[in-house]
Design an enzyme around this catalytic site. Sequence first.
Site, mmCIF file in Angstrom:
data_model
loop_
_atom_site.group_PDB
_atom_site.id
_atom_site.type_symbol
_atom_site.label_atom_id
_atom_site.label_comp_id
_atom_site.label_asym_id
_atom_site.label_seq_id
_atom_site.Cartn_x
_atom_site.Cartn_y
_atom_site.Cartn_z
ATOM 1 N N TYR A 160 27.515 64.585 4.734
ATOM 2 C CA TYR A 160 26.758 65.776 5.131
ATOM 3 C C TYR A 160 25.274 65.586 4.810
ATOM 4 C CZ TYR A 160 25.779 70.708 5.967
ATOM 5 O OH TYR A 160 25.297 71.887 6.476
ATOM 6 N N PHE B 150 8.636 70.032 31.946
ATOM 7 C CA PHE B 150 10.042 69.934 32.345
ATOM 8 C C PHE B 150 10.675 71.326 32.313
ATOM 9 C CE2 PHE B 150 14.547 68.876 31.322
ATOM 10 C CZ PHE B 150 14.838 68.222 32.499
ATOM 11 N N ASP B 151 11.767 71.520 33.074
ATOM 12 C CA ASP B 151 12.321 72.887 33.198
ATOM 13 C C ASP B 151 12.729 73.506 31.858
ATOM 14 O OD1 ASP B 151 14.550 71.237 32.993
ATOM 15 O OD2 ASP B 151 15.692 72.200 34.580
ATOM 16 N N ASP C 129 6.387 65.039 25.238
ATOM 17 C CA ASP C 129 7.774 65.226 25.644
ATOM 18 C C ASP C 129 8.201 63.837 26.115
ATOM 19 O OD1 ASP C 129 10.168 65.866 26.751
ATOM 20 O OD2 ASP C 129 9.421 67.436 28.089
ATOM 21 N N ALA D 71 11.108 61.903 26.605
ATOM 22 C CA ALA D 71 12.426 61.446 27.064
ATOM 23 C C ALA D 71 12.388 60.030 27.652
ATOM 24 C CB ALA D 71 12.973 62.423 28.086
ATOM 25 N N LYS E 138 18.156 60.003 27.309
ATOM 26 C CA LYS E 138 17.415 59.258 28.335
ATOM 27 C C LYS E 138 17.126 57.855 27.802
ATOM 28 C CE LYS E 138 17.258 63.518 29.987
ATOM 29 N NZ LYS E 138 16.143 64.383 29.719
ATOM 30 N N HIS F 38 19.389 77.428 38.235
ATOM 31 C CA HIS F 38 19.979 76.367 39.059
ATOM 32 C C HIS F 38 21.317 75.871 38.530
ATOM 33 C CE1 HIS F 38 17.239 74.606 36.098
ATOM 34 N NE2 HIS F 38 17.946 73.496 36.131
HETATM 35 C C1 LIG Z 1 15.974 65.854 29.684
HETATM 36 C C2 LIG Z 1 14.634 66.287 29.329
HETATM 37 C C3 LIG Z 1 14.421 67.304 28.382
HETATM 38 C C4 LIG Z 1 15.553 68.080 27.755
HETATM 39 O O1 LIG Z 1 16.448 67.278 27.068
HETATM 40 P P1 LIG Z 1 18.009 67.581 26.984
HETATM 41 O O2 LIG Z 1 18.522 66.468 26.159
HETATM 42 O O3 LIG Z 1 18.559 67.613 28.363
HETATM 43 O O4 LIG Z 1 18.171 68.898 26.303
HETATM 44 C C5 LIG Z 1 13.115 67.623 28.084
HETATM 45 N N1 LIG Z 1 12.084 67.006 28.676
HETATM 46 C C6 LIG Z 1 12.255 66.026 29.578
HETATM 47 C C7 LIG Z 1 11.070 65.362 30.207
HETATM 48 C C8 LIG Z 1 13.530 65.641 29.946
HETATM 49 O O5 LIG Z 1 13.685 64.690 30.864
#
Ligand SMILES: *Cc1c(COP(=O)(O)O)cnc(C)c1O
Length: 458
Positions: A72, A124-125, A215, A217, A258, A450
């Site tokens: 833990y 990103f969304d 961000d 990913a 990613k 979506h």
């Molecule tokens: C996928 C993604 C996110 C969100 O990540 P999740 O692991 O799907 O929650 C944020 N920003 C970008 C650019 C992404 O491609």
Amino acid sequence: MKLPKAESYKIKMVEPIRQSTREERELWIKDANYNLFNLRSSQVFVDLLTDSGTGAMSDRQWSEMMLGDESYAGASSYYKVKNAIKDITGFEYFLPTHQGRAAENVLFSALIKEGNLVPGNSHFDTTKAHIEFRKSQAIDCTIDEAFDTELDHPFKGNIDLTKLEKVLSENPKENIPLIIVTITCNSSGGQPVSMQNMREVSEMAKKYDIPVYYDSARFAENAYFIKIREEGYSQKTIREIVKEMFSYADGMTMSSKKDAIVNMGGFIGMRHKEVFDQASVFNILFEGFNTYGGMSGRDMNALAQGLYDGTEFDYLETRIGQVAYLGQMLKDYGVPVQYPFGGHAIFVDAKRFLPNIPKEEYIAQTLAVELYIEGGVRGVEIGSIMADRDPETGENRYPDLELMRLAIPRRTYTNDHMKYVAAAIINVYDRRNEITKGLRIVTEAPILRHFTVELEKL
Ligand SMILES: *Cc1c(COP(=O)(O)O)cnc(C)c1O
């Protein structure tokens, strides 16, 4: 004869997939209310819905799984990830989360207050949703070139410094808690940000005393494009480039699903202890104790190894080469696709593909449904359904681009699958003039609609 490029790995484990008939697919997509998220994976032949969490792990990652420490507190797996993040990004502080949006939730809980502005490049969304959920506003400062799908520009993810400076200079500093630079820029087509732009954004942010978070990913894919396209970087290794990129940031949020090539996971990387301390409170509240934060030890081990796998040049060359292989087949036939090709996906310009469908009938969603019916290929709409309604007016938002994204999972499909996908798209393209009716929304959720929207054919 010049030897051709070939995949930088061989396959050790396989999973069967099955081709269905057109009649089956017509029934299934109707039952799914014309929402591709509602399909079962067994109803899909080539699944390009997302490249998130859908990659194949390496033998090294699987062997790391066996060494996972499920303690833990203070698990060795936590320290493995911490060291890998420090080594690859340079960030001293880190918090594990169960995925990327959880990292956003934790970091934004610490940084963003109601009424704030968060400038960035086509957020990103989930990022935008987490900003708007806090009654704040995401301000898009992406360069205009990004919105012309035909224009050849090496770094369409770049931030327009004039647009950024306007936001920074016209608003009190207290209202701008951070700038978010998305690398690569997913919503604008997997397009990279140049090192020069990162450097300039950092200088401007310092001038206005505002922190910059990436961000991240697809940070490794972004580094690959810098190596290939930006002057002065061709001799540098991916990891050297990655280190320099992050040197211009105060921190990062990561969806490890990613570029860290794991099926689940995320994290926040931070340079400042104050931010780490503030975010820790929310991490413990939402995710779990700081040394696991929503992840099991074995998954943290796979993540640490994945950060190394994902920043190898040969791997990136194979991956981005495969995306371009699909893109080139489409482009050669005249199918309108975003160019240059992105790192993780091909984006089909649905407005130019289906000129007979009005925007009120969801052009890109219509195209994605047609492609599924044609060949059992699942893409995803990046268009007005994903853009949600304006939180203030309740009106539909119609973005400049209506795109159908074909995201390629990492190390998963072969180039024969790409040939199949291209053939299915070309078949739809050949009958595009017969497609004259789009879709209508029957029910929708108030945010991120979506995922669950139900539609019917007009
Ligand atoms: C996928 C993604 C996110 C969100 O990540 P999740 O692991 O799907 O929650 C944020 N920003 C970008 C650019 C992404 O491609």
